[in-house]
Design a protein around this motif. Structure first.
Motif, PDB file in Angstrom:
ATOM      1  N   ARG A   1       0.807  -1.174  -0.214  1.00 44.77           N
ATOM      2  CA  ARG A   1      -0.099   0.100  -0.186  1.00 44.77           C
ATOM      3  C   ARG A   1       0.927   1.234  -0.001  1.00 44.77           C
ATOM      4  N   PHE A   2       1.861   1.129   0.700  1.00 48.08           N
ATOM      5  CA  PHE A   2       2.924   2.290   0.716  1.00 48.08           C
ATOM      6  C   PHE A   2       3.345   2.400  -0.639  1.00 48.08           C
ATOM      7  N   VAL A   3       3.803   1.414  -1.189  1.00 45.23           N
ATOM      8  CA  VAL A   3       4.545   1.700  -2.611  1.00 45.23           C
ATOM      9  C   VAL A   3       3.239   2.213  -3.709  1.00 45.23           C
ATOM     10  N   ALA A   4       2.096   1.610  -3.502  1.00 50.78           N
ATOM     11  CA  ALA A   4       0.938   2.099  -4.396  1.00 50.78           C
ATOM     12  C   ALA A   4       0.932   3.698  -4.216  1.00 50.78           C
ATOM     13  N   GLY A   5       0.931   4.089  -2.835  1.00 49.02           N
ATOM     14  CA  GLY A   5       0.884   5.444  -2.696  1.00 49.02           C
ATOM     15  C   GLY A   5       1.920   6.389  -3.194  1.00 49.02           C
ATOM     16  N   GLY A   6       3.078   5.734  -3.234  1.00 48.21           N
ATOM     17  CA  GLY A   6       4.058   6.357  -3.780  1.00 48.21           C
ATOM     18  C   GLY A   6       4.145   6.574  -5.346  1.00 48.21           C
ATOM     19  N   PHE A   7       3.745   5.676  -6.018  1.00 47.65           N
ATOM     20  CA  PHE A   7       3.390   5.506  -7.487  1.00 47.65           C
ATOM     21  C   PHE A   7       2.194   6.601  -7.642  1.00 47.65           C
ATOM     22  N   SER A   8       1.499   6.699  -6.723  1.00 42.96           N
ATOM     23  CA  SER A   8       0.133   7.605  -6.993  1.00 42.96           C
ATOM     24  C   SER A   8       0.646   8.992  -6.787  1.00 42.96           C
ATOM     25  N   GLY A   9       1.753   9.297  -5.920  1.00 43.80           N
ATOM     26  CA  GLY A   9       2.203  10.579  -5.909  1.00 43.80           C
ATOM     27  C   GLY A   9       3.007  11.008  -7.176  1.00 43.80           C
ATOM     28  N   ILE A  10       3.517  10.062  -7.879  1.00 43.72           N
ATOM     29  CA  ILE A  10       4.377  10.446  -9.048  1.00 43.72           C
ATOM     30  C   ILE A  10       3.234  11.070 -10.449  1.00 43.72           C
ATOM     31  N   ILE A  11       2.040  10.122 -10.241  1.00 42.50           N
ATOM     32  CA  ILE A  11       1.015  10.501 -10.874  1.00 42.50           C
ATOM     33  C   ILE A  11       0.328  11.821 -10.605  1.00 42.50           C
ATOM     34  N   TRP A  12       0.075  12.246  -9.534  1.00 42.68           N
ATOM     35  CA  TRP A  12      -0.663  13.216  -9.003  1.00 42.68           C
ATOM     36  C   TRP A  12       0.240  14.433  -9.388  1.00 42.68           C
ATOM     37  N   GLY A  13       1.844  14.339  -9.370  1.00 37.82           N
ATOM     38  CA  GLY A  13       2.568  15.428  -9.500  1.00 37.82           C
ATOM     39  C   GLY A  13       2.581  15.895 -11.034  1.00 37.82           C
ATOM     40  N   MET A  14       1.845  15.162 -12.028  1.00 38.87           N
ATOM     41  CA  MET A  14       2.287  15.299 -13.402  1.00 38.87           C
ATOM     42  C   MET A  14       0.705  15.610 -14.147  1.00 38.87           C
ATOM     43  N   LEU A  15      -0.469  15.256 -13.583  1.00 32.66           N
ATOM     44  CA  LEU A  15      -1.720  14.985 -14.329  1.00 32.66           C
ATOM     45  C   LEU A  15      -2.047  16.525 -14.684  1.00 32.66           C
ATOM     46  N   ALA A  16      -2.039  17.404 -13.781  1.00 28.82           N
ATOM     47  CA  ALA A  16      -2.566  18.885 -14.323  1.00 28.82           C
ATOM     48  C   ALA A  16      -1.740  19.505 -15.372  1.00 28.82           C
TER      49      ALA A  16
END
Length: 399
Positions: free
Chosen positions: A118-133
């Motif tokens: 779950r921690f790793v999933a959240g890390g990849f989520s952070g990568i995606i959130w950092g670029m979507l906009a």
């Protein structure tokens, strides 16, 4: 994990397209839906996961905290380190990493491995959130950037509204592990659609901006982040542990039903925010927090009445549904010319609160009756209201 407003500055090198890439923006919105749903889905499955893994519900609540912690740790570094990378390969890497980590959670029989995944999933989520906009901006005509961001940003509120209830429905109808499998499959579909319909775009060129710590100290920014943290903690503590609260009420209402009511009502909050945010931002924010606190009072005082619990949940969704957009608008105003950097603090503040909510709720439920949860919602909601009123000139200006 929050939607981005149209006031984000446009890069000079934004790609010029003759038409709005609607299909691509919908795919990006679907990605936002997955990120939110993947994070919050354990909230609707607490008893099922606890029984299936032979652990306490408090431990399962840490599934959300671990994901949030991964996002907190990764988001700002990801924004900084990957800003020059091409967008589509980076999005695909983040999506595939999220899918792998989510699938590990689905098949894991060990709670430690599950928390790590779950921690790793959240890390990849952070990568995606950092670029979507900025991805949405760069593949759209500059003059239509606001519309592009509005379309892309619908994924997050829809994830809150329907992602958790959908996961709960799947898990209750079959097995909780199938909820995680279903979202991994949805992630694969989005990855395939990304390859088919989402145009690639270059990363951002270096731009002059204030250092992160100076942006953090801009007038109004710390207060807005404080409201985000307190209000989100108030919301997520009871949202994560809604199943124990419902058992304590004796109403017979199931988590999936109540979360669905919340989700539908939150869309009303999103719509109301869309209508009033530009004209009456401060009054809208005060009213939203006020409705949230009243809903918490009803959840406590009327907890034995099914009708009261349902009505209070609808008020809860109406009050909190537009919170991400309202607070991001305030943060953007406070950030001024550095609003893009200021907005990078938003998902961090949200996820710190989500992380803390999992721990706070688990600790409270080991000592107190689950009815302590609406008490916490009242206290923290009232604190958020006081902050919005006291900072009405420095951070929450407008009608």
């Amino acid at each position: 994990m929050a939607p981005t407003t149209a006031s984000t500055p446009l890069p000079d090198t934004a790609a010029v397209r003759p038409r709005l890439p609607l299909a691509a923006l919908i795919v990006l919105a679907l990605m936002g839906f997955i990120l939110i749903a993947a994070e919050t889905m354990p909230a609707g499955l607490l008893p099922d996961i606890a029984d299936g893994m032979d652990v306490s519900e408090g431990t399962v609540g840490l599934f959300i905290s671990a994901y949030a912690l991964g996002t907190v740790v990764v988001t700002i570094p990801a924004i900084t380190l990957t800003s020059s990378y091409r967008r589509r390969p980076l999005l695909l890497i983040g999506t595939l990493g999220l899918i792998v980590a989510n699938t590990v959670t689905a098949v894991s029989a060990d709670v430690t491995l599950s928390l790590v995944s779950r921690f790793v999933a959240g890390g990849f989520s952070g990568i995606i959130w950092g670029m979507l906009a900025m991805y949405a901006i760069r593949i759209s005509p500059p003059e239509r950037a606001g519309v592009a961001l509005s379309i892309m940003s619908t994924g997050a509120p829809l994830g809150f509204a329907f992602g958790t209830p959908l996961a709960a429905f799947i898990g209750i109808s079959t097995d909780w592990r199938w909820s995680f499998v279903a979202f991994s499959i949805l992630g694969l579909i989005v990855a395939a659609l990304t390859l088919i319909v989402v145009l690639d775009a270059p990363g951002q060129p270096p731009t002059e901006r204030l250092p992160l710590w100076k942006v953090f100290r801009l007038r109004g920014v710390p207060v807005v982040l404080g409201v985000i943290a307190v209000w989100m903690l108030a919301h997520n503590t009871i949202y994560t542990y809604i199943a124990p609260y419902l058992r304590a009420t004796g109403t017979g209402i199931t988590p999936d039903l109540l979360l669905f009511v919340y989700g539908v009502a939150s869309l009303g909050g999103v719509a109301t925010t869309g209508v009033l945010l530009d004209r009456h931002p401060r009054a809208l924010l005060h009213g939203s927090v006020g409705i949230f606190v009243v809903a918490a009072l009803v959840l406590l005082i009327g907890h034995t009445s099914p009708a009261a619990v349902v009505v209070a949940t609808a008020m809860w969704g109406l009050g909190f549904g537009g919170a991400p957009a309202q607070l991001q608008a305030a943060l953007t105003r406070a950030g001024g010319a550095n609003s893009d950097v200021a907005n990078s603090f938003l998902p961090v503040a949200f996820n710190i609160a989500i992380f803390a909510a999992g721990i706070l709720g688990a600790a409270l439920l080991t000592t107190f009756d689950p009815l302590i949860l609406p008490v916490v919602m009242i206290a923290l909601g009232a604190a958020a209201f006081v902050l919005t009123v006291s900072a009405r000139r420095s951070a929450f200006s407008g009608a």
